[in-house]
Design a protein around this motif. Structure first.
Motif, short mmCIF file in Angstrom:
data_model
loop_
_atom_site.label_atom_id
_atom_site.label_comp_id
_atom_site.label_asym_id
_atom_site.label_seq_id
_atom_site.Cartn_x
_atom_site.Cartn_y
_atom_site.Cartn_z
N PRO A 565 0.88 -1.09 -0.05
CA PRO A 565 -0.04 -0.07 -0.02
C PRO A 565 0.96 1.24 -0.11
CG PRO A 565 -0.64 -1.70 1.66
CD PRO A 565 0.50 -2.06 1.29
N ILE A 567 0.74 5.86 -0.48
CA ILE A 567 0.11 7.06 -0.58
C ILE A 567 1.08 7.94 -1.29
CG2 ILE A 567 -0.70 9.29 0.75
CD1 ILE A 567 -1.49 7.32 3.22
N TYR A 586 -10.55 -3.81 2.54
CA TYR A 586 -10.43 -2.51 2.94
C TYR A 586 -9.22 -2.69 4.06
CZ TYR A 586 -15.00 -1.31 0.96
OH TYR A 586 -16.00 -1.26 -0.01
N GLU A 598 -5.14 7.17 6.42
CA GLU A 598 -6.07 6.70 5.50
C GLU A 598 -6.63 5.07 5.49
OE1 GLU A 598 -4.48 9.69 2.22
OE2 GLU A 598 -4.78 7.73 1.69
N HIS A 600 -7.95 2.35 2.71
CA HIS A 600 -7.85 2.20 1.34
C HIS A 600 -8.65 1.04 0.92
CE1 HIS A 600 -3.50 4.11 0.51
NE2 HIS A 600 -4.48 5.26 1.03
N HIS A 601 -9.13 1.02 -0.32
CA HIS A 601 -10.07 0.01 -0.87
C HIS A 601 -9.39 -0.46 -1.93
CE1 HIS A 601 -14.24 -0.76 -2.83
NE2 HIS A 601 -13.84 -1.84 -2.60
N TYR A 602 -9.44 -2.02 -2.02
CA TYR A 602 -8.85 -2.64 -3.16
C TYR A 602 -9.94 -3.81 -3.49
CZ TYR A 602 -4.20 -1.29 -1.02
OH TYR A 602 -3.36 -0.51 -0.99
N HIS A 608 -5.95 -1.72 -6.56
CA HIS A 608 -6.40 -0.44 -5.80
C HIS A 608 -7.41 0.16 -6.43
CE1 HIS A 608 -6.08 3.77 -4.04
NE2 HIS A 608 -5.62 3.11 -3.08
N CYS A 611 -9.33 5.77 -2.21
CA CYS A 611 -9.41 5.90 -0.67
C CYS A 611 -10.78 6.34 -0.14
CB CYS A 611 -8.57 7.04 -0.68
SG CYS A 611 -8.21 7.69 1.08
N ARG A 614 -9.64 9.78 4.83
CA ARG A 614 -8.43 10.46 4.96
C ARG A 614 -8.45 11.21 6.36
NH1 ARG A 614 -9.12 11.10 -0.53
NH2 ARG A 614 -7.17 10.45 -1.87
#
Length: 644
Positions: A565, A567, A586, A598, A600-602, A608, A611, A614
């Motif tokens: 992951p 950013i 998630y 944050e 993140h969503h995959y 990916h 997001c 945040r």
């Protein structure tokens, strides 16, 4: 007969799949290969070129529409497909064997006896009996290999060519082809090599060496194709997953719209009932006022009519002296008309209407969101050791009624909250020393609302009221010389199979609800802060905080993906992980500092998506509520995120 049937089936399949020309739909005759590797009869290709412009130096494949340049010598210069020719010969041979099952009786052509012929002379194409054939052979001095068995044969085919048999050069017909020029991409003989291909820019090699190199190149190309096929499968799986996710989202959006519609309809109905009740009340109040005034007027008129009737009766029946004596009273009673005043009503009180307002518009009902957006719905908890406070809110779980359970690894306790974040209780109702939590870390809930907590070497089971039920120890035996275990992440799939991560024994174990072992997956990359989740696709996803990795394996331990992951291109540390019903992943990530982290969503293949949130403090464990909200433990507090 069974063998004959097999031959018939095989040749039929070969005929339709391999040896029929796509143009004439008959067996290939002198098959030629185009650049696209499609094959056609020479005559069929000739007919195609005859119909096109004579100046055109290309032929377009009827199958795939790709172009092939016509050689200077015409279509005859195209490569012949010897493999197809050989395959056709094999089919003919199989068909010949089929016909041998019921051979015809052939008469000898060399005698008048009418004897049955057993052999045939290839030179004169005549059938002979044994005696006549010997006499004929002596006369013609034919060799033994020219005599073939004629019984059951309708034709004689020359002996199959050896596939390794050398071929002659087209230019020097007395020379065998022995080299291959990689520069010209041609088979050449010795004379060609000396006179036409000996320049320094020609790369000659022996045929065997060239074919080995050729096969290696083909193998490498096919291997790359296999890699492309794997990549295609991953992309295709990702697209299918996106399609499934889209359909789930569409279905959910439709349900939400209908729910909003029902909600607004309910509001309208409630407002309508309120207005109806108010109109009814106003009508009743005004109607009662009208009745009261009307009754009062009627009473006054009734009394006046009674007086008038009494006076009339007296005037008709009383004598003169009596009337004069009663005059004062009679005249006094007749003065009532001076006081007889009737009440009236306001005609405005009889008016009542309804004017509808535009209380529902498109903007009021809602809007369509084409991108995923989340917002903080509820936040509860603060730093401290009191009720509803946290020092290290490590993981979260949610019951079917929406109640939330939070583990505090430092305070070694569980806390329960309502779905809106109101504090309910702290701790576990313990009766014995085994009931108490000593090293709580991961927590999850089964479909039957049983609470599972990793606690040192044990998994402890509680009910919704945090009453102790039982416990089991996933790692009983030594693993690689390590006798102790330390359980961290825990998760349950939709079949209530329990996955537990052991950071000391470096393994993930799968269990049934009673704790029985299903399988064990050894992973050297399991670490102390490992969080774990199970997707609906029977995959285990765990975080590797120290190496900044998110790892996914199947239930057999085969690695599906291993990603970092990031950013803005900078690797970050993954903390908590959870999966939704569609298999999407998630991950809460820590990039250093509070208020900068944050979620993140995959997708299920590790791609990916975006997001989710945040500006978080330090997000750790996560889970979903039954309504689809995302709960995040943030060390000192807990946030509930709602998808817009």
């Amino acid at each position: 007969m069974a063998e004959a049937a097999l031959h018939t089936e095989t040749t039929c399949k070969i005929r339709h799949v391999h040896i029929e020309c796509p143009i004439c739909l008959s067996r290939f005759t002198d098959p030629k290969i185009l650049d696209c590797l499609h094959n056609f009869c020479f005559n069929c290709l000739q007919e195609l070129t005859d119909k096109q412009d004579p100046k055109t130096d290309i032929i377009i494949c009827p199958m795939c529409k790709k172009e092939t340049s016509i050689p200077d010598g015409g279509l005859s210069g195209l490569l012949s497909c010897f493999f197809l020719s050989s395959l056709i010969d094999d089919v003919i041979n199989l068909e010949g064997q089929k016909e041998d099952i019921n051979p015809p009786v052939l008469a000898c052509e060399g005698c008048d006896e009418g004897l049955e012929a057993v052999s045939r002379c290839v030179d004169c194409d005549a059938n002979y009996c044994k005696t006549c054939l010997e006499n004929h052979a002596r006369l013609k001095a034919i060799s033994h290999h020219q005599i073939v068995n004629a019984v059951g044969s309708s034709h004689v085919r020359p002996k199959d060519k050896d596939k390794t048999e050398t071929q002659k050069c087209r230019k020097h017909t007395d020379q065998e082809l022995c080299f291959y020029c990689d520069t010209c991409e041609l088979l050449v003989c010795l004379k060609c090599a000396v006179f036409d291909h000996r320049a320094s820019n020609h790369n000659l090699s022996e045929i065997n060496d060239s074919i080995r190199s050729y096969r290696r190149a083909v193998d490498e190309a096919l291997q790359k194709f296999d890699e492309c096929r794997e990549q295609f499968q991953k992309v295709d799986d990702s697209i299918k997953h996106s399609q499934q996710s889209l359909q789930l989202m569409v279905d959910q959006a439709l349900r939400d719209i209908v729910a909003k519609e029902e909600e607004e309809i309910t509001k309208i109905r409630n407002a309508s009932r309120h207005l109806q009740d108010r109109v009814t009340q106003i009508g009743q109040e005004r109607g009662e006022g009208f009745v009261s005034i009307q009754r009062s007027n009627h009473d006054k008129m009734s009394r006046a009519e009674q007086i008038v009737a009494s006076v009339n009766d007296l005037m008709q029946h009383a004598g003169i002296f009596e009337l004069l004596d009663l005059k004062p009273k009679v005249m006094h009673n007749l003065d009532f008309h001076k006081e007889l005043q009737f009440q009236t009503v306001q005609h405005s009180k009889s008016f009542i209407r309804f004017k509808g307002h535009d209380i529902v518009t498109d903007a009021d009902l809602g809007e369509i969101l084409e991108e995923e957006k989340w917002e903080v719905k509820t936040e509860f908890g603060k730093c401290g050791g009191g009720d509803g406070e946290f020092i290290d809110a490590r993981d979260v779980a949610c019951f079917s009624n929406g109640d939330i359970v939070v583990t505090d690894a430092v305070m070694q306790k569980l806390s329960t909250f309502t779905s809106k974040g109101s504090y309910k209780s702290t701790g576990v109702q313990s009766r014995t020393e085994d009931d108490k939590l000593k090293q709580p870390f991961g927590v999850t809930v089964t479909s039957d609302d049983l609470l599972l907590v990793t606690d040192g070497q044990n998994v402890k089971v509680y009910d919704r009221e945090l009453r102790y039920i039982r416990q089991f120890r996933p790692s009983q035996n030594q693993v690689e010389g390590k006798s102790e275990s330390l359980l961290r992440g825990i998760a349950v799939d939709n079949k209530d199979r329990i996955a537990v991560a052991d950071c000391k024994r470096k393994l993930i174990s799968l269990h049934t609800m009673d704790g029985s072992i299903i399988s064990t997956i050894h992973r050297g990359d399991i670490r102390s802060y490992c969080q774990l989740s199970v997707s609906s696709k029977e995959r285990l996803i765990f975080t590797r905080y120290d190496k900044m990795k998110l790892v996914c394996v199947d239930f057999m331990g085969n690695e599906v993906f291993n990603i970092r992951p990031s950013i803005d291109g900078k690797p970050v540390n993954p903390n908590g992980v959870c999966c939704d019903d569609a298999g999407d992943i998630y991950v809460s990530v820590y990039c250093g500092g509070w208020g900068t982290n944050e979620i993140h969503h995959y997708d299920a293949s590790g791609e990916h998506i975006g997001c989710v949130a945040r500006g978080l403090d330090r997000p750790l464990g996560m889970t979903f509520t039954p309504t689809g909200d995302l709960i995040v433990a943030e060390t000192y507090s807990v946030k509930i995120l709602h998808r817009l």
